[in-house]
Design a protein around this motif. Structure first.
Motif, mmCIF file in Angstrom:
data_model
loop_
_atom_site.group_PDB
_atom_site.id
_atom_site.type_symbol
_atom_site.label_atom_id
_atom_site.label_comp_id
_atom_site.label_asym_id
_atom_site.label_seq_id
_atom_site.Cartn_x
_atom_site.Cartn_y
_atom_site.Cartn_z
ATOM 1 N N ASP A 115 37.721 68.930 -2.196
ATOM 2 C CA ASP A 115 38.441 69.869 -2.039
ATOM 3 C C ASP A 115 40.165 69.935 -1.565
ATOM 4 N N GLY A 116 40.379 68.879 -2.346
ATOM 5 C CA GLY A 116 42.115 69.200 -1.530
ATOM 6 C C GLY A 116 42.000 67.983 -0.944
ATOM 7 N N GLN A 117 41.158 67.258 0.104
ATOM 8 C CA GLN A 117 41.217 66.421 1.758
ATOM 9 C C GLN A 117 40.232 64.788 1.006
ATOM 10 N N LEU A 118 41.242 64.043 1.462
ATOM 11 C CA LEU A 118 40.349 62.667 1.474
ATOM 12 C C LEU A 118 40.119 63.122 2.661
ATOM 13 N N ARG A 119 39.129 62.206 2.212
ATOM 14 C CA ARG A 119 37.484 61.603 3.209
ATOM 15 C C ARG A 119 37.167 60.411 3.436
ATOM 16 N N VAL A 120 36.772 59.753 4.360
ATOM 17 C CA VAL A 120 36.478 57.680 4.722
ATOM 18 C C VAL A 120 35.294 57.877 4.404
ATOM 19 N N GLN A 121 34.686 57.174 4.043
ATOM 20 C CA GLN A 121 33.187 57.168 3.925
ATOM 21 C C GLN A 121 33.252 55.549 4.238
ATOM 22 N N ARG A 122 32.123 55.592 5.395
ATOM 23 C CA ARG A 122 31.353 54.359 5.421
ATOM 24 C C ARG A 122 30.079 54.025 5.195
ATOM 25 N N ARG A 123 29.953 52.872 4.895
ATOM 26 C CA ARG A 123 28.456 52.683 4.021
ATOM 27 C C ARG A 123 27.654 51.719 4.872
ATOM 28 N N VAL A 124 26.096 51.467 4.452
ATOM 29 C CA VAL A 124 25.407 50.220 5.526
ATOM 30 C C VAL A 124 24.778 50.006 4.584
ATOM 31 N N LYS A 125 24.537 49.397 3.625
ATOM 32 C CA LYS A 125 23.331 48.469 2.730
ATOM 33 C C LYS A 125 21.862 49.069 3.292
ATOM 34 N N LEU A 126 20.787 48.383 3.669
ATOM 35 C CA LEU A 126 19.518 48.028 4.412
ATOM 36 C C LEU A 126 19.808 46.370 4.070
ATOM 37 N N ARG A 127 19.064 46.110 5.493
ATOM 38 C CA ARG A 127 19.440 45.023 5.966
ATOM 39 C C ARG A 127 18.390 44.139 5.651
ATOM 40 N N GLN A 128 16.989 44.131 6.241
ATOM 41 C CA GLN A 128 16.013 43.105 5.070
ATOM 42 C C GLN A 128 16.709 43.140 3.369
ATOM 43 N N PRO A 129 16.739 42.020 3.237
ATOM 44 C CA PRO A 129 16.565 41.508 1.616
ATOM 45 C C PRO A 129 15.234 42.136 0.679
ATOM 46 N N LYS A 130 13.862 41.997 1.298
ATOM 47 C CA LYS A 130 13.580 42.454 0.656
ATOM 48 C C LYS A 130 13.138 44.061 0.422
ATOM 49 N N ALA A 131 13.331 45.292 1.613
ATOM 50 C CA ALA A 131 13.485 46.317 0.859
ATOM 51 C C ALA A 131 15.357 46.358 0.584
ATOM 52 N N TYR A 132 16.242 45.766 0.416
ATOM 53 C CA TYR A 132 16.976 45.661 -0.075
ATOM 54 C C TYR A 132 16.925 45.420 -1.826
ATOM 55 N N LEU A 133 16.081 45.074 -1.937
ATOM 56 C CA LEU A 133 15.747 44.322 -3.497
ATOM 57 C C LEU A 133 14.757 45.563 -4.724
ATOM 58 N N GLN A 134 13.589 45.841 -3.157
ATOM 59 C CA GLN A 134 13.249 46.763 -3.973
ATOM 60 C C GLN A 134 13.560 48.620 -3.799
ATOM 61 N N SER A 135 14.594 48.346 -3.720
ATOM 62 C CA SER A 135 14.786 49.942 -3.233
ATOM 63 C C SER A 135 15.803 50.570 -4.738
ATOM 64 N N VAL A 136 15.948 51.280 -5.098
ATOM 65 C CA VAL A 136 16.393 51.658 -5.967
ATOM 66 C C VAL A 136 18.389 52.487 -5.458
ATOM 67 N N GLN A 137 17.677 52.684 -4.541
ATOM 68 C CA GLN A 137 19.548 53.414 -3.659
ATOM 69 C C GLN A 137 19.005 52.781 -2.167
ATOM 70 N N PRO A 138 20.232 51.547 -2.109
ATOM 71 C CA PRO A 138 20.158 50.843 -0.750
ATOM 72 C C PRO A 138 20.810 51.230 0.329
ATOM 73 N N LEU A 139 20.400 52.521 0.521
ATOM 74 C CA LEU A 139 21.477 52.525 1.926
ATOM 75 C C LEU A 139 20.808 52.973 3.144
ATOM 76 N N ALA A 140 21.568 52.125 3.882
ATOM 77 C CA ALA A 140 20.842 52.229 5.053
ATOM 78 C C ALA A 140 21.334 53.558 5.276
ATOM 79 N N SER A 141 22.637 54.185 5.876
ATOM 80 C CA SER A 141 23.105 55.215 5.895
ATOM 81 C C SER A 141 24.369 55.058 5.834
#
Length: 277
Positions: free
Chosen positions: A175-201
């Protein structure tokens, strides 16, 4: 260094990786034990030498100073050992006691302020004599070997976090406004590899927090950044940052760009405190 395996790191090199950062922290076994590190000085030396033999073109060595029980002579010896091993980049920074760590709950006895200043001054002299240039508050490199990733990070640029536990910063216009997003991936390797969307937050940085986040990064650079970068990276107006005029009047920031004076760089924490709130 304690997990350095020749076959695995040779595989990294064969895959095209040309830069390696080795978390040595100290070449003194007593200091390493007090820090709770799993490696010793000999393993650190072997790791750096082996990395060079494997053909890594760029090697960074992480070193700390101001360690429990560390003297000026010990800090100089750490730097001298690193220099002799021939990396083209050094990260040399003072130990800080971070919240939620054992050291924070049970603080060790650290060198006093005068000793820390002596270590800092002696280390800078030693590194400069060896041809290293300080381009960021804790980063030193041989000429033309500044880390491009680090420069992007300290210029408040965007980057993708790839892998378990990785952090990322992504900017977009909504909407015409620059926004800065912070992303953190899942910490545990097994959960990260098995997830389709491995974002923790993930969250957008509030506009009120952007000035401090921006200046916490760019003022770490010795050369700073052009004024125009502030609007480009935050979407905000530099004219609304009241701290700039105060800091320039006190001789802590230069007038022609977003850069500290030598005095401001030496007291960077005090400079950044002006941007809080």
């Amino acid at each position: 260094p304690g997990i350095f395996e020749v076959a695995r790191f040779a595989g990294f090199r064969d895959a095209g990786v040309n830069r390696l950062s080795i978390g040595v922290q100290s070449f003194d076994d007593g200091c390493l034990q007090r820090l709770g590190r799993v490696h010793n000085a000999q393993q650190a030396q072997v790791a750096i030498s082996t990395a060079k033999d494997l053909g890594f073109e760029h090697i960074n060595v992480d070193l700390m100073h101001g360690l429990p029980g560390q003297t000026l002579a010990m800090a100089r010896a750490d730097l001298q050992q690193a220099i002799e091993l021939g990396p083209d980049h050094l990260s040399w920074y003072q130990l800080t006691l971070e919240p939620n760590t054992l050291f924070h709950s049970r603080p060790p006895v650290l060198p006093d302020e005068d000793d820390l200043v002596d270590i800092q001054d002696a280390g800078q002299e030693l590194l400069q004599a060896a041809g290293f240039e300080q381009y960021e508050i804790s980063a030193w490199c041989q000429p033309d070997n500044a880390a491009r990733h680090n420069l992007n990070y300290w210029q408040f640029g965007d980057y993708l976090g790839i892998g378990a536990g990785a952090h990322g910063k992504v900017s977009n216009v909504e909407d015409g406004q620059l926004r800065v997003q912070r992303r953190v991936k899942l910490r545990q390797p097994k959960a990260y590899l098995q997830s389709v969307q491995p974002l923790a937050s993930h969250h957008y940085v509030p506009a009120a927090d952007l000035p401090l986040e921006f200046f916490m990064n760019v003022l770490r650079l010795r050369e700073g950044v052009p004024d125009k970068l502030y609007a480009q990276r935050t979407g905000l107006s530099l004219q609304q940052v009241a701290a700039l005029s105060r800091l320039r009047q006190r001789g802590l920031l230069v007038s022609e760009r977003l850069q500290t004076t030598p005095l401001g760089w030496r007291f960077l924490n005090e400079v950044l405190a002006d941007f809080e709130g």
